[in-house]
Design a protein around this motif. Structure first.
Motif, short mmCIF file in Angstrom:
data_model
loop_
_atom_site.label_atom_id
_atom_site.label_comp_id
_atom_site.label_asym_id
_atom_site.label_seq_id
_atom_site.Cartn_x
_atom_site.Cartn_y
_atom_site.Cartn_z
N ASP A 27 0.85 -1.18 0.00
CA ASP A 27 0.00 0.00 0.00
C ASP A 27 0.88 1.23 0.00
N THR A 28 0.31 2.36 -0.35
CA THR A 28 1.06 3.61 -0.41
C THR A 28 0.33 4.70 0.36
N TYR A 29 1.06 5.39 1.22
CA TYR A 29 0.55 6.59 1.87
C TYR A 29 1.18 7.78 1.16
N THR A 30 0.37 8.75 0.72
CA THR A 30 0.87 9.96 0.07
C THR A 30 0.72 11.12 1.05
N SER A 31 1.80 11.89 1.23
CA SER A 31 1.78 13.00 2.19
C SER A 31 0.76 14.06 1.77
N GLU A 37 5.88 9.90 -0.58
CA GLU A 37 5.03 8.74 -0.42
C GLU A 37 5.79 7.69 0.39
N ARG A 47 -1.80 0.95 9.28
CA ARG A 47 -1.86 2.41 9.22
C ARG A 47 -3.00 2.94 10.06
N ASP A 49 -4.63 6.92 11.18
CA ASP A 49 -4.56 8.38 11.12
C ASP A 49 -4.70 8.92 12.53
N VAL A 55 0.40 10.72 9.84
CA VAL A 55 0.03 9.32 9.77
C VAL A 55 0.84 8.55 10.81
#
Length: 166
Positions: A27-31, A37, A47, A49, A55
């Protein structure tokens, strides 16, 4: 000769099977500014929030916590020590603070490691600051000392998942 060929075939086939089993979901978290990322394996990192950080990630056993934040300003090398000390002052005085340069992917970061005695338990923290496009970012890992030591490969994996979006 034929036996060697069979052996070579079996060895190469077993290597290919091993490679397909290690392919895991990413998976990818984008700022929030869409500059950075973080790629992570959800079977190893969960993950969450939060309100204090952009994050937060926990390992699957909830032993190690990783925090990421993007600042709208730059943190100079001169202010690193005081910035780190300020983050922990409500929990106690940090010990054995080390700050050094390290390369993570294409990022030259200021990596830090420190200890904190909190409620008679030793915690270790490590992470980095990077000043780049639009301000600074911070990635930080924290846990009881034993958990950090036992999960260093997992920490390095998440660190290596961060990159600049082109």
């Amino acid at each position: 000769m034929f036996n060697k060929f069979i052996l070579l075939f079996l060895l190469s086939a077993s290597c290919m099977i091993g490679q397909t089993k290690t392919n895991s979901k990413v998976d990818t978290y984008t700022s929030r500014k869409k500059v950075y990322e973080i790629k992570y394996a959800p079977e190893r990192w969960i993950r969450a929030d939060t309100s204090d950080w952009d994050v937060e990630f926990h390992d699957k056993y909830n032993l190690v916590t990783a925090y990421f934040i993007e600042y709208d300003y730059f943190i100079s090398d001169k202010k690193l020590k005081s910035t780190i000390e300020d983050e922990y002052k409500e929990f106690g005085k940090i010990k054995n603070l080390k700050i050094y340069k390290k390369k993570i992917n294409d990022l030259n970061v200021n990596y830090f490691e420190c200890e904190l005695d909190y409620n008679d338990m030793l915690y270790k923290y490590q992470g980095f600051f990077y000043s780049g496009k639009g301000g600074s970012i911070q990635m930080q890992f924290g846990a009881q000392a034993e958990a950090i030591e036992q999960n260093q490969a997992l920490i390095d994996e998440l660190n290596n998942g961060i990159s600049i979006i082109n």
